[in-house]
Design a protein around this motif. Structure first.
Motif, PDB file in Angstrom:
ATOM      1  N   GLY A  64      45.954  28.706  54.766  1.00 32.58           N
ATOM      2  CA  GLY A  64      46.938  28.474  53.712  1.00 32.58           C
ATOM      3  C   GLY A  64      46.679  29.280  52.455  1.00 32.58           C
ATOM      4  O   GLY A  64      47.526  29.333  51.570  1.00 32.58           O
ATOM      5  N   GLN A  65      45.526  29.916  52.341  1.00 31.78           N
ATOM      6  CA  GLN A  65      45.190  30.689  51.149  1.00 31.78           C
ATOM      7  C   GLN A  65      45.633  32.142  51.285  1.00 31.78           C
ATOM      8  O   GLN A  65      45.824  32.651  52.393  1.00 31.78           O
ATOM      9  N   ALA A  66      45.747  32.813  50.140  1.00 29.85           N
ATOM     10  CA  ALA A  66      46.108  34.228  50.089  1.00 29.85           C
ATOM     11  C   ALA A  66      45.319  34.895  48.971  1.00 29.85           C
ATOM     12  O   ALA A  66      45.097  34.297  47.920  1.00 29.85           O
ATOM     13  N   VAL A  67      44.899  36.140  49.210  1.00 31.37           N
ATOM     14  CA  VAL A  67      44.225  36.967  48.215  1.00 31.37           C
ATOM     15  C   VAL A  67      44.838  38.364  48.275  1.00 31.37           C
ATOM     16  O   VAL A  67      45.490  38.719  49.256  1.00 31.37           O
ATOM     17  N   ILE A  68      44.612  39.154  47.235  1.00 29.76           N
ATOM     18  CA  ILE A  68      45.246  40.471  47.155  1.00 29.76           C
ATOM     19  C   ILE A  68      44.198  41.556  46.908  1.00 29.76           C
ATOM     20  O   ILE A  68      43.214  41.317  46.204  1.00 29.76           O
ATOM     21  N   THR A  69      44.428  42.717  47.537  1.00 31.19           N
ATOM     22  CA  THR A  69      43.590  43.889  47.314  1.00 31.19           C
ATOM     23  C   THR A  69      44.498  45.110  47.167  1.00 31.19           C
ATOM     24  O   THR A  69      45.695  45.053  47.445  1.00 31.19           O
ATOM     25  N   GLU A  70      43.883  46.213  46.788  1.00 31.94           N
ATOM     26  CA  GLU A  70      44.578  47.493  46.866  1.00 31.94           C
ATOM     27  C   GLU A  70      44.864  47.786  48.336  1.00 31.94           C
ATOM     28  O   GLU A  70      44.256  47.198  49.226  1.00 31.94           O
ATOM     29  N   ALA A  71      45.729  48.778  48.589  1.00 27.14           N
ATOM     30  CA  ALA A  71      46.081  49.128  49.963  1.00 27.14           C
ATOM     31  C   ALA A  71      45.357  50.377  50.469  1.00 27.14           C
ATOM     32  O   ALA A  71      45.465  50.709  51.649  1.00 27.14           O
ATOM     33  N   PHE A  72      44.678  51.082  49.598  1.00 27.96           N
ATOM     34  CA  PHE A  72      43.886  52.256  49.961  1.00 27.96           C
ATOM     35  C   PHE A  72      44.752  53.283  50.696  1.00 27.96           C
ATOM     36  O   PHE A  72      45.733  53.729  50.126  1.00 27.96           O
ATOM     37  N   ALA A  73      44.442  53.651  51.944  1.00 32.18           N
ATOM     38  CA  ALA A  73      45.167  54.728  52.624  1.00 32.18           C
ATOM     39  C   ALA A  73      46.522  54.302  53.194  1.00 32.18           C
ATOM     40  O   ALA A  73      47.257  55.140  53.721  1.00 32.18           O
ATOM     41  N   LEU A  74      46.867  53.039  53.093  1.00 27.91           N
ATOM     42  CA  LEU A  74      48.204  52.607  53.509  1.00 27.91           C
ATOM     43  C   LEU A  74      49.236  53.185  52.537  1.00 27.91           C
ATOM     44  O   LEU A  74      48.901  53.489  51.384  1.00 27.91           O
ATOM     45  N   PRO A  75      50.500  53.272  52.954  1.00 25.44           N
ATOM     46  CA  PRO A  75      51.526  53.823  52.057  1.00 25.44           C
ATOM     47  C   PRO A  75      52.026  52.822  51.019  1.00 25.44           C
ATOM     48  O   PRO A  75      53.068  53.025  50.411  1.00 25.44           O
ATOM     49  N   ASN A  76      51.297  51.742  50.818  1.00 24.32           N
ATOM     50  CA  ASN A  76      51.684  50.660  49.916  1.00 24.32           C
ATOM     51  C   ASN A  76      50.693  50.597  48.766  1.00 24.32           C
ATOM     52  O   ASN A  76      49.622  51.187  48.830  1.00 24.32           O
ATOM     53  N   ARG A  77      51.033  49.832  47.721  1.00 20.75           N
ATOM     54  CA  ARG A  77      50.095  49.648  46.609  1.00 20.75           C
ATOM     55  C   ARG A  77      49.106  48.526  46.875  1.00 20.75           C
ATOM     56  O   ARG A  77      47.970  48.567  46.416  1.00 20.75           O
ATOM     57  N   TYR A  78      49.567  47.477  47.576  1.00 16.15           N
ATOM     58  CA  TYR A  78      48.758  46.274  47.756  1.00 16.15           C
ATOM     59  C   TYR A  78      48.802  45.765  49.186  1.00 16.15           C
ATOM     60  O   TYR A  78      49.792  45.971  49.893  1.00 16.15           O
ATOM     61  N   VAL A  79      47.741  45.037  49.541  1.00 17.63           N
ATOM     62  CA  VAL A  79      47.728  44.211  50.746  1.00 17.63           C
ATOM     63  C   VAL A  79      47.454  42.785  50.286  1.00 17.63           C
ATOM     64  O   VAL A  79      46.502  42.529  49.536  1.00 17.63           O
ATOM     65  N   ILE A  80      48.315  41.871  50.704  1.00 16.45           N
ATOM     66  CA  ILE A  80      48.115  40.444  50.445  1.00 16.45           C
ATOM     67  C   ILE A  80      47.617  39.845  51.752  1.00 16.45           C
ATOM     68  O   ILE A  80      48.284  39.952  52.788  1.00 16.45           O
ATOM     69  N   HIS A  81      46.438  39.260  51.723  1.00 17.55           N
ATOM     70  CA  HIS A  81      45.787  38.736  52.917  1.00 17.55           C
ATOM     71  C   HIS A  81      46.007  37.226  52.977  1.00 17.55           C
ATOM     72  O   HIS A  81      45.640  36.510  52.041  1.00 17.55           O
TER      73      HIS A  81
END
Length: 177
Positions: A64-81
């Motif tokens: 049920g939890q979520a955290v956020i990081t940069e997306a690094f080499a992905l074409p996006n700014r962020y990844v929400i886990h």
């Protein structure tokens, strides 16, 4: 639910790691936020080893939890886990699954993210029945979007045609269609 919320959601078949026009993508994470199979494996492979390093200090997370990081080499700014519930084990599974979508959108709002792409959380290896997972996901996003004015677009990126059609039908039924 406003008509506006419906117009901000789309469901399409595709690869979650190739959503070039989306500011953030959501990872169907494991508790340790490590590379794995499915969505987590695809996103970690595409992002490069920096994503794994960025996740280590944020783990473990609970269902049920979520955290956020940069997306690094992905074409996006962020990844929400997000850690979705394992169906039949993590209870109440519907509330935990809804929490993933709600918390991901709240993180997007806090970071002024305009577009977010979600996979079908918990419906793969975690065993959540696809139709019920789609209903929980779409109804939660529809209820949460009015509180997230920065989030202009939400895309559900589904692995196959069957899942895509299921999400499209579920969205239409929630819209009275």
């Amino acid at each position: 639910m406003t008509m506006d919320a419906f117009s901000r959601i789309e469901c399409r078949q595709g690869d979650i790691a190739r959503q070039n026009d989306m500011e953030a993508v959501v990872n169907a994470a494991n508790a340790e936020l490590r590379p794995g199979g499915g969505v987590a494996g695809a996103l970690h492979r595409a992002a490069g080893p920096e994503l794994d390093r960025a996740c280590r200090s944020l783990a473990p997370i609970q269902p049920g939890q979520a955290v956020i990081t940069e997306a690094f080499a992905l074409p996006n700014r962020y990844v929400i886990h997000c850690l979705g519930p394992v169906y039949g084990s993590d209870e109440p599974s519907d509330e935990l699954l809804a929490s993933c979508y709600r918390r991901a959108l709240q993180l997007a709002e806090e970071h002024s993210i305009a577009s977010v792409a979600f996979p079908a959380l918990s419906s793969g290896a975690f065993g959540y029945p696809a139709a019920e997972a789609a209903r929980v996901a779409l109804s939660t996003v529809l209820k949460t979007l009015p509180d997230c004015p920065h989030v202009e677009r939400v895309r559900f990126v589904l692995f196959d045609g069957e899942s895509t059609r299921l999400h499209q039908r579920t969205l239409a039924s929630l819209n009275g269609g």
